[in-house]
Design a protein around this motif. Structure first.
Motif, PDB file in Angstrom:
ATOM      1  N   UNK A 109      -5.901   1.065  32.666  1.00  0.00           N
ATOM      2  CA  UNK A 109      -6.898   1.819  31.832  1.00  0.00           C
ATOM      3  C   UNK A 109      -8.343   1.744  32.488  1.00  0.00           C
ATOM      4  N   UNK A 110      -9.246   2.914  32.293  1.00  0.00           N
ATOM      5  CA  UNK A 110     -10.551   3.041  32.987  1.00  0.00           C
ATOM      6  C   UNK A 110     -11.546   2.097  32.370  1.00  0.00           C
ATOM      7  N   UNK A 111     -12.427   1.892  32.905  1.00  0.00           N
ATOM      8  CA  UNK A 111     -13.758   1.035  32.312  1.00  0.00           C
ATOM      9  C   UNK A 111     -13.658  -0.505  32.330  1.00  0.00           C
ATOM     10  N   UNK A 112     -14.346  -1.180  31.738  1.00  0.00           N
ATOM     11  CA  UNK A 112     -14.322  -2.558  31.629  1.00  0.00           C
ATOM     12  C   UNK A 112     -13.045  -3.266  31.165  1.00  0.00           C
ATOM     13  N   UNK A 113     -12.740  -4.482  31.883  1.00  0.00           N
ATOM     14  CA  UNK A 113     -11.504  -5.293  31.654  1.00  0.00           C
ATOM     15  C   UNK A 113     -11.685  -5.830  30.457  1.00  0.00           C
ATOM     16  N   UNK A 114     -10.267  -6.006  29.998  1.00  0.00           N
ATOM     17  CA  UNK A 114     -10.268  -6.577  28.549  1.00  0.00           C
ATOM     18  C   UNK A 114      -9.555  -8.027  28.781  1.00  0.00           C
ATOM     19  N   UNK A 115      -9.481  -8.955  27.900  1.00  0.00           N
ATOM     20  CA  UNK A 115      -8.945 -10.294  27.887  1.00  0.00           C
ATOM     21  C   UNK A 115      -7.446 -10.002  28.296  1.00  0.00           C
ATOM     22  N   UNK A 116      -6.979 -10.748  29.138  1.00  0.00           N
ATOM     23  CA  UNK A 116      -5.478 -10.769  29.301  1.00  0.00           C
ATOM     24  C   UNK A 116      -4.666 -11.981  28.661  1.00  0.00           C
ATOM     25  N   UNK A 117      -3.537 -11.640  28.448  1.00  0.00           N
ATOM     26  CA  UNK A 117      -2.538 -12.599  27.963  1.00  0.00           C
ATOM     27  C   UNK A 117      -2.031 -13.428  29.118  1.00  0.00           C
ATOM     28  N   UNK A 118      -1.640 -14.665  28.758  1.00  0.00           N
ATOM     29  CA  UNK A 118      -1.058 -15.393  29.986  1.00  0.00           C
ATOM     30  C   UNK A 118       0.683 -15.123  29.808  1.00  0.00           C
ATOM     31  N   UNK A 119       1.064 -14.760  30.817  1.00  0.00           N
ATOM     32  CA  UNK A 119       2.769 -14.499  30.808  1.00  0.00           C
ATOM     33  C   UNK A 119       3.561 -15.992  31.280  1.00  0.00           C
ATOM     34  N   UNK A 120       4.528 -15.998  30.545  1.00  0.00           N
ATOM     35  CA  UNK A 120       5.411 -17.193  30.886  1.00  0.00           C
ATOM     36  C   UNK A 120       6.101 -17.096  32.119  1.00  0.00           C
ATOM     37  N   UNK A 121       7.224 -18.136  32.307  1.00  0.00           N
ATOM     38  CA  UNK A 121       7.962 -17.998  33.645  1.00  0.00           C
ATOM     39  C   UNK A 121       9.016 -17.136  33.269  1.00  0.00           C
ATOM     40  N   UNK A 122      10.033 -17.115  34.360  1.00  0.00           N
ATOM     41  CA  UNK A 122      11.389 -16.205  34.174  1.00  0.00           C
ATOM     42  C   UNK A 122      12.390 -17.078  33.451  1.00  0.00           C
ATOM     43  N   UNK A 123      12.101 -18.323  33.185  1.00  0.00           N
ATOM     44  CA  UNK A 123      12.991 -18.974  32.504  1.00  0.00           C
ATOM     45  C   UNK A 123      12.971 -18.609  30.891  1.00  0.00           C
ATOM     46  N   UNK A 124      14.112 -18.563  30.345  1.00  0.00           N
ATOM     47  CA  UNK A 124      14.451 -18.231  28.895  1.00  0.00           C
ATOM     48  C   UNK A 124      13.860 -19.535  28.088  1.00  0.00           C
ATOM     49  N   UNK A 125      13.252 -19.364  27.042  1.00  0.00           N
ATOM     50  CA  UNK A 125      12.722 -20.667  26.075  1.00  0.00           C
ATOM     51  C   UNK A 125      14.073 -20.836  25.432  1.00  0.00           C
TER      52      UNK A 125
END
Length: 251
Positions: A111-127
């Protein structure tokens, strides 16, 4: 004795408290966006196709590949857009398709413009199966508008991605290739609706992304998913998101 049993049930049903989920939703909502088309000369100007979520440095969006419009009407000045909800106001951010994976139904936008709050990504392992999950997006958003809604449930199964068909004539070459090399996805007992596609699937207590909502098992017709939902939803594991981000050097 009956009173004691009722109290025991009250304290031991589910591990997630209501307050935990409330706090998680507050934390992740600023990262949930709509995906669609902006038509400056049109009515309406904004057309919602699905949901996405912010990753990386706040300028990248992950969604489903099938959510991204395949063609834009240049004569109408249409542009790929990300819709950001700010109170009662919707902010339109122009977006560019950076990369995609048709196999895993994922797309990466910038996206153009100001950055937005990002979500934290988990690991490759299945929960684990039975883990409590939630997803927030815009179910039936084309009709109901950009009001983020949250659905919760559990991981019902980790299963190969195979799409059943009613007749042999529905089988095509692309489907046969997928059948020869299926990959594992999350099956959920929560119900997603049109507009939820591309929503982040996250751990209900932490908000950490573990997958991306991409399809719902339909009992009859596509229209029937609203009146007769199956309650079975599928999500692409976050490991495939991580691979797409790594390929494009997004951190």
């Amino acid at each position: 004795m009956k009173k004691l049993l009722i109290l025991c049930c009250f304290f031991f049903v589910g591990n997630l408290s209501a307050n935990e989920l409330i706090q998680t939703i507050k934390k992740i909502k600023p990262s949930v966006v709509g995906i669609g088309v902006y038509t400056p000369t049109g009515r309406p100007k904004n057309t919602l196709h699905g949901t996405g979520f912010v990753v990386g440095n706040g300028q990248f969006i992950v969604t489903n590949h099938h959510v991204v419009p395949k063609e834009l009407k240049r004569d109408l000045l249409q542009e790929l857009a990300v819709f950001v909800v700010a109170g009662k106001e919707t902010i339109v951010r122009k977006a560019t398709l950076i990369d995609w994976s048709a196999k895993y139904d994922l797309a990466l936008l910038k996206i153009e413009g100001k950055a937005l709050p990002a979500m934290k990504l988990g690991s490759e392992k299945f929960i684990d199966e039975g883990s409590e999950i939630a997803f927030t997006g815009f179910p039936i958003g084309a009709a109901l508008g950009l009001y983020p809604a949250t659905h919760r449930g559990i991981v019902a199964a980790i299963t190969p991605t195979i799409t059943p068909v009613d007749a042999a004539k529905q089988i095509n070459i692309a489907m046969l290739k997928r059948l020869r090399d299926p990959y594992l996805v999350y099956q959920l007992d929560a119900t997603a609706y049109p507009g939820n596609s591309g929503s982040a699937l996250y751990e209900a207590d932490t908000g950490v992304v573990i997958g991306v909502i991409n399809k719902v098992f339909v009992q009859e017709t596509k229209e029937g998913v609203i009146s007769k939902p199956s309650g079975i939803t599928y999500a692409i594991p976050v490991k495939h998101v991580l691979a797409l981000l790594k390929k494009n050097k997004v951190k």
